[in-house]
Scaffold this motif. Structure first.
Motif, PDB file in Angstrom:
ATOM      1  N   MET A   1       0.843  -1.168   0.000  1.00 28.69           N
ATOM      2  CA  MET A   1       0.000   0.000   0.000  1.00 28.69           C
ATOM      3  C   MET A   1       0.892   1.235   0.000  1.00 28.69           C
ATOM      4  O   MET A   1       1.910   1.272   0.668  1.00 28.69           O
ATOM      5  CB  MET A   1      -0.906   0.011   1.229  1.00 28.69           C
ATOM      6  CG  MET A   1      -1.822   1.205   1.262  1.00 28.69           C
ATOM      7  SD  MET A   1      -3.102   1.153   2.518  1.00 28.69           S
ATOM      8  CE  MET A   1      -2.190   1.425   3.982  1.00 28.69           C
ATOM      9  N   ASN A   3       0.589   5.535   0.291  1.00 26.55           N
ATOM     10  CA  ASN A   3      -0.228   6.712   0.575  1.00 26.55           C
ATOM     11  C   ASN A   3       0.591   7.969   0.340  1.00 26.55           C
ATOM     12  O   ASN A   3       1.772   8.010   0.672  1.00 26.55           O
ATOM     13  CB  ASN A   3      -0.693   6.739   2.034  1.00 26.55           C
ATOM     14  CG  ASN A   3      -1.843   5.816   2.296  1.00 26.55           C
ATOM     15  OD1 ASN A   3      -2.760   5.729   1.492  1.00 26.55           O
ATOM     16  ND2 ASN A   3      -1.797   5.127   3.406  1.00 26.55           N
ATOM     17  N   THR A   5      -0.120  12.242   0.900  1.00 31.94           N
ATOM     18  CA  THR A   5      -1.032  13.300   1.318  1.00 31.94           C
ATOM     19  C   THR A   5      -0.351  14.649   1.137  1.00 31.94           C
ATOM     20  O   THR A   5       0.799  14.820   1.523  1.00 31.94           O
ATOM     21  CB  THR A   5      -1.440  13.119   2.790  1.00 31.94           C
ATOM     22  OG1 THR A   5      -2.083  11.861   2.951  1.00 31.94           O
ATOM     23  CG2 THR A   5      -2.391  14.218   3.231  1.00 31.94           C
ATOM     24  N   THR A  19      -5.566  13.217  -0.525  1.00 32.23           N
ATOM     25  CA  THR A  19      -4.766  12.016  -0.302  1.00 32.23           C
ATOM     26  C   THR A  19      -4.956  11.053  -1.462  1.00 32.23           C
ATOM     27  O   THR A  19      -6.075  10.863  -1.928  1.00 32.23           O
ATOM     28  CB  THR A  19      -5.189  11.319   1.002  1.00 32.23           C
ATOM     29  OG1 THR A  19      -5.047  12.229   2.084  1.00 32.23           O
ATOM     30  CG2 THR A  19      -4.357  10.091   1.273  1.00 32.23           C
ATOM     31  N   GLU A  21      -4.136   7.011  -2.549  1.00 35.37           N
ATOM     32  CA  GLU A  21      -3.816   5.716  -1.948  1.00 35.37           C
ATOM     33  C   GLU A  21      -3.820   4.660  -3.042  1.00 35.37           C
ATOM     34  O   GLU A  21      -4.753   4.594  -3.837  1.00 35.37           O
ATOM     35  CB  GLU A  21      -4.871   5.395  -0.890  1.00 35.37           C
ATOM     36  CG  GLU A  21      -4.748   4.065  -0.237  1.00 35.37           C
ATOM     37  CD  GLU A  21      -5.881   3.817   0.754  1.00 35.37           C
ATOM     38  OE1 GLU A  21      -6.149   2.635   1.004  1.00 35.37           O
ATOM     39  OE2 GLU A  21      -6.497   4.780   1.254  1.00 35.37           O
ATOM     40  N   ARG A  23      -3.216   0.407  -3.821  1.00 32.64           N
ATOM     41  CA  ARG A  23      -3.104  -0.921  -3.215  1.00 32.64           C
ATOM     42  C   ARG A  23      -2.946  -1.966  -4.296  1.00 32.64           C
ATOM     43  O   ARG A  23      -3.555  -1.877  -5.350  1.00 32.64           O
ATOM     44  CB  ARG A  23      -4.342  -1.249  -2.394  1.00 32.64           C
ATOM     45  CG  ARG A  23      -4.474  -0.383  -1.172  1.00 32.64           C
ATOM     46  CD  ARG A  23      -5.634  -0.808  -0.347  1.00 32.64           C
ATOM     47  NE  ARG A  23      -5.730   0.017   0.835  1.00 32.64           N
ATOM     48  CZ  ARG A  23      -6.263  -0.385   1.955  1.00 32.64           C
ATOM     49  NH1 ARG A  23      -6.763  -1.597   2.053  1.00 32.64           N
ATOM     50  NH2 ARG A  23      -6.318   0.417   2.992  1.00 32.64           N
ATOM     51  N   GLN A  52      -6.639   2.316  -6.986  1.00 31.66           N
ATOM     52  CA  GLN A  52      -6.194   3.594  -6.447  1.00 31.66           C
ATOM     53  C   GLN A  52      -7.424   4.340  -5.942  1.00 31.66           C
ATOM     54  O   GLN A  52      -8.496   4.270  -6.536  1.00 31.66           O
ATOM     55  CB  GLN A  52      -5.497   4.458  -7.499  1.00 31.66           C
ATOM     56  CG  GLN A  52      -4.310   3.816  -8.165  1.00 31.66           C
ATOM     57  CD  GLN A  52      -4.707   2.848  -9.253  1.00 31.66           C
ATOM     58  OE1 GLN A  52      -5.681   3.054  -9.954  1.00 31.66           O
ATOM     59  NE2 GLN A  52      -3.963   1.760  -9.390  1.00 31.66           N
ATOM     60  N   HIS A  55      -8.910  10.696  -1.769  1.00 30.66           N
ATOM     61  CA  HIS A  55      -9.705  11.184  -0.654  1.00 30.66           C
ATOM     62  C   HIS A  55      -9.482  12.694  -0.545  1.00 30.66           C
ATOM     63  O   HIS A  55      -8.454  13.209  -0.977  1.00 30.66           O
ATOM     64  CB  HIS A  55      -9.286  10.532   0.666  1.00 30.66           C
ATOM     65  CG  HIS A  55      -9.098   9.053   0.586  1.00 30.66           C
ATOM     66  ND1 HIS A  55     -10.106   8.179   0.259  1.00 30.66           N
ATOM     67  CD2 HIS A  55      -8.004   8.281   0.799  1.00 30.66           C
ATOM     68  CE1 HIS A  55      -9.651   6.938   0.285  1.00 30.66           C
ATOM     69  NE2 HIS A  55      -8.359   6.985   0.593  1.00 30.66           N
ATOM     70  N   ASN A  73     -13.959   9.919   1.745  1.00 28.38           N
ATOM     71  CA  ASN A  73     -13.162   8.790   1.269  1.00 28.38           C
ATOM     72  C   ASN A  73     -13.675   8.335  -0.086  1.00 28.38           C
ATOM     73  O   ASN A  73     -14.870   8.403  -0.362  1.00 28.38           O
ATOM     74  CB  ASN A  73     -13.232   7.626   2.250  1.00 28.38           C
ATOM     75  CG  ASN A  73     -12.510   7.927   3.542  1.00 28.38           C
ATOM     76  OD1 ASN A  73     -11.516   8.644   3.553  1.00 28.38           O
ATOM     77  ND2 ASN A  73     -13.002   7.389   4.629  1.00 28.38           N
TER      78      ASN A  73
END
Length: 87
Positions: A1, A3, A5, A19, A21, A23, A52, A55, A73
Motif C-alpha cells: 500500500m 499513501n 497526502t 490524499t 492511496e 493498493r 487507487q 480522498h 473517502n
C-alpha cells in the motif's frame, strides 16, 4: 500500500488535505475448487484487483478551542471489490 497526502493551508483558518492511496496484491479470500460430484479437489486464493483511491479532507478552525474536521473517502466513487485469482 502506498499513501501520499498533500497539506494545503488555504487560509489562516482553513486547511485542505487531498490524499492518494494505491493498493496491490490485496488478499480477498480462499475458495474451494470442486471436482466431479461436488468433491473438493483443491483451493484457490483470490485477490482484489489493483486499485487507487483519492480522498479529500479539510479542517476549519472556528475558534482557538474549536476545529471542525471532515473527510470524503473514495472521492471518485471507484469500485474495487472485483475479484481476481491472479496477482
Amino acid at each position: 500500500m502506498l499513501n501520499m497526502t498533500l497539506d494545503w493551508k488555504a487560509t489562516t483558518r482553513t486547511n485542505l488535505f487531498p490524499t492518494a492511496e494505491a493498493r496491490a496484491d490485496r488478499y480477498r479470500d480462499t475458495i474451494n475448487i470442486l471436482g466431479p460430484g461436488g468433491a473438493v479437489v483443491g483451493t484457490e486464493d483470490r485477490f482484489c484487483k489493483d486499485h487507487q483511491f483519492f480522498h479529500l479532507g479539510g479542517s476549519f478552525k472556528a475558534s482557538d478551542t474549536l476545529t471542525f474536521n471532515g473527510r470524503i473517502n473514495n472521492l471518485l466513487d471507484k469500485e474495487f471489490l472485483s475479484r481476481s485469482a491472479a496477482r
